[in-house]
Write a protein that holds these residues in place. Structure first.
Motif, mmCIF file in Angstrom:
data_model
loop_
_atom_site.group_PDB
_atom_site.id
_atom_site.type_symbol
_atom_site.label_atom_id
_atom_site.label_comp_id
_atom_site.label_asym_id
_atom_site.label_seq_id
_atom_site.Cartn_x
_atom_site.Cartn_y
_atom_site.Cartn_z
ATOM 1 N N ASP A 187 0.829 -1.207 0.000
ATOM 2 C CA ASP A 187 0.000 0.000 0.000
ATOM 3 C C ASP A 187 0.863 1.256 0.000
ATOM 4 O O ASP A 187 0.546 2.245 -0.668
ATOM 5 C CB ASP A 187 -0.927 -0.003 1.217
ATOM 6 C CG ASP A 187 -2.004 -1.074 1.117
ATOM 7 O OD1 ASP A 187 -2.209 -1.599 0.000
ATOM 8 O OD2 ASP A 187 -2.630 -1.384 2.148
ATOM 9 N N ALA A 188 1.971 1.210 0.751
ATOM 10 C CA ALA A 188 2.867 2.368 0.764
ATOM 11 C C ALA A 188 3.496 2.581 -0.606
ATOM 12 O O ALA A 188 3.629 3.721 -1.070
ATOM 13 C CB ALA A 188 3.951 2.177 1.826
ATOM 14 N N GLY A 189 3.875 1.485 -1.273
ATOM 15 C CA GLY A 189 4.428 1.603 -2.611
ATOM 16 C C GLY A 189 3.425 2.156 -3.601
ATOM 17 O O GLY A 189 3.767 2.991 -4.446
ATOM 18 N N LEU A 190 2.173 1.723 -3.504
ATOM 19 C CA LEU A 190 1.134 2.245 -4.397
ATOM 20 C C LEU A 190 0.881 3.726 -4.143
ATOM 21 O O LEU A 190 0.692 4.505 -5.084
ATOM 22 C CB LEU A 190 -0.156 1.446 -4.211
ATOM 23 C CG LEU A 190 -0.180 0.034 -4.800
ATOM 24 C CD1 LEU A 190 -1.490 -0.657 -4.456
ATOM 25 C CD2 LEU A 190 0.009 0.076 -6.307
ATOM 26 N N ASP A 191 0.853 4.127 -2.877
ATOM 27 C CA ASP A 191 0.637 5.539 -2.556
ATOM 28 C C ASP A 191 1.782 6.394 -3.095
ATOM 29 O O ASP A 191 1.562 7.479 -3.650
ATOM 30 C CB ASP A 191 0.507 5.732 -1.048
ATOM 31 C CG ASP A 191 -0.808 5.195 -0.501
ATOM 32 O OD1 ASP A 191 -1.741 5.026 -1.311
ATOM 33 O OD2 ASP A 191 -0.894 4.943 0.706
ATOM 34 N N ARG A 192 3.008 5.896 -2.926
ATOM 35 C CA ARG A 192 4.169 6.647 -3.407
ATOM 36 C C ARG A 192 4.144 6.753 -4.929
ATOM 37 O O ARG A 192 4.414 7.803 -5.515
ATOM 38 C CB ARG A 192 5.452 5.973 -2.943
ATOM 39 C CG ARG A 192 6.699 6.848 -3.046
ATOM 40 C CD ARG A 192 7.928 6.041 -2.638
ATOM 41 N NE ARG A 192 7.773 5.452 -1.336
ATOM 42 C CZ ARG A 192 8.018 6.072 -0.193
ATOM 43 N NH1 ARG A 192 8.413 7.331 -0.205
ATOM 44 N NH2 ARG A 192 7.866 5.458 0.971
ATOM 45 N N LEU A 193 3.796 5.649 -5.586
ATOM 46 C CA LEU A 193 3.722 5.636 -7.047
ATOM 47 C C LEU A 193 2.586 6.527 -7.541
ATOM 48 O O LEU A 193 2.728 7.251 -8.534
ATOM 49 C CB LEU A 193 3.529 4.198 -7.526
ATOM 50 C CG LEU A 193 3.609 3.946 -9.027
ATOM 51 C CD1 LEU A 193 4.983 4.325 -9.563
ATOM 52 C CD2 LEU A 193 3.331 2.469 -9.317
ATOM 53 N N ARG A 194 1.449 6.496 -6.837
ATOM 54 C CA ARG A 194 0.305 7.323 -7.224
ATOM 55 C C ARG A 194 0.643 8.814 -7.107
ATOM 56 O O ARG A 194 0.286 9.612 -7.984
ATOM 57 C CB ARG A 194 -0.898 6.974 -6.340
ATOM 58 C CG ARG A 194 -2.175 7.691 -6.733
ATOM 59 C CD ARG A 194 -3.322 7.309 -5.833
ATOM 60 N NE ARG A 194 -3.644 5.893 -5.938
ATOM 61 C CZ ARG A 194 -3.437 4.992 -4.991
ATOM 62 N NH1 ARG A 194 -2.884 5.362 -3.842
ATOM 63 N NH2 ARG A 194 -3.769 3.734 -5.174
ATOM 64 N N GLN A 195 1.344 9.172 -6.059
ATOM 65 C CA GLN A 195 1.705 10.575 -5.890
ATOM 66 C C GLN A 195 2.688 11.010 -6.974
ATOM 67 O O GLN A 195 2.559 12.110 -7.531
ATOM 68 C CB GLN A 195 2.323 10.800 -4.508
ATOM 69 C CG GLN A 195 2.649 12.262 -4.223
ATOM 70 C CD GLN A 195 3.316 12.454 -2.889
ATOM 71 O OE1 GLN A 195 4.345 11.830 -2.612
ATOM 72 N NE2 GLN A 195 2.748 13.298 -2.053
ATOM 73 N N ARG A 196 3.651 10.151 -7.303
ATOM 74 C CA ARG A 196 4.624 10.512 -8.326
ATOM 75 C C ARG A 196 3.958 10.660 -9.690
ATOM 76 O O ARG A 196 4.267 11.583 -10.448
ATOM 77 C CB ARG A 196 5.712 9.430 -8.386
ATOM 78 C CG ARG A 196 6.843 9.741 -9.357
ATOM 79 C CD ARG A 196 7.466 11.071 -9.059
ATOM 80 N NE ARG A 196 8.582 11.354 -9.949
ATOM 81 C CZ ARG A 196 9.061 12.558 -10.181
ATOM 82 N NH1 ARG A 196 8.504 13.610 -9.588
ATOM 83 N NH2 ARG A 196 10.071 12.735 -11.003
#
Length: 232
Positions: A187-196
């Motif tokens: 979930d943290a990876g998806l959030d980071r990717l979504r923000q980028r």
């Protein structure tokens, strides 16, 4: 529902059933388990079937993680050698070949990861729906995934590329991530990717439309020659 009149007398013996949907990857896991059993029974071609079936996903995992095609190829070959070397000890009825293989792939990739921190950074706040997905291509998306923190990247690849279920992926990550949870990492990876992606989308979207240019009027001489040739 109402029964046809021919079977109404059997209504007390009728039962209505709904089929259960097979979990994702179940058919692949069944075929892999049968191939493992065939190899353990003495059929050498079963190894070739396993290699051809799973090579693409194993290579994609290594290529996204390492970036270089040569390093990814070496990692995959080492992973298959390690997985096949201990295949005689695998019980395919209790442990999926998928998990067995990607445990070796994960080890091979980590052995080739140089000067990369395996610490888990706090995830950024969730951003709005990214507009960059309208234009970003696969190569650019792979680059963004590769730049994620190592454990977040591994969690995403194990879940969405390898197709491992959460308990299986968590078991593979537990040795390096300490008490980190696979779901939290993914979930943290998806959030980071979504923000980028949202940042890239907001920066690029404003320059997608090019300025209109006024076409130059045709040359009088060229137009006269063209009409003369056409008339002749």
């Amino acid at each position: 529902p109402a029964l046809p009149w021919r079977v109404r007398r059997l209504a007390d013996r009728a039962a209505f059933l709904s089929p259960l949907e097979a979990p994702p990857g179940l058919v692949e896991d069944v075929h892999a388990a049968r191939a493992v059993l065939r190899w353990q029974a003495g059929e050498p071609r079963a190894l070739e079937e396993l290699y051809l079936t799973w090579f693409d996903r194993a290579y994609a995992f290594a290529q996204v993680s390492l970036g270089e095609a040569g390093a990814a190829t070496d990692a995959v070959q080492d992973a298959f050698a390690a997985a096949f070397g201990g295949l005689g000890d695998l019980d395919p009825t209790t442990s999926a070949f998928r998990t067995w293989l990607f445990a070796s792939v994960l080890d091979a990739v980590r052995d080739r990861t140089i000067a990369e921190s395996l610490t888990v950074d706090p995830a950024p706040a969730a951003a709005a729906e990214p507009t960059a997905l309208r234009w970003v291509n696969d190569r650019e998306l792979v680059l963004l995934v590769r730049r994620l923190p190592a454990f977040e990247r591994e969690a995403l690849l194990l879940r969405y590329l390898a197709g491992l279920r959460e308990p299986e992926a968590a078991a593979l990550l537990e040795a390096g991530a300490g008490a980190g949870c696979e779901r939290a990492l993914a979930d943290a990876g998806l959030d980071r990717l979504r923000q980028r992606l949202a940042e890239l989308g907001s920066r690029v979207e404003s320059s997608q439309r090019e300025a209109m240019r006024r076409l130059a009027p045709p040359s009088t001489v060229l137009r006269g020659r063209r009409l003369a040739l056409h008339a002749g």
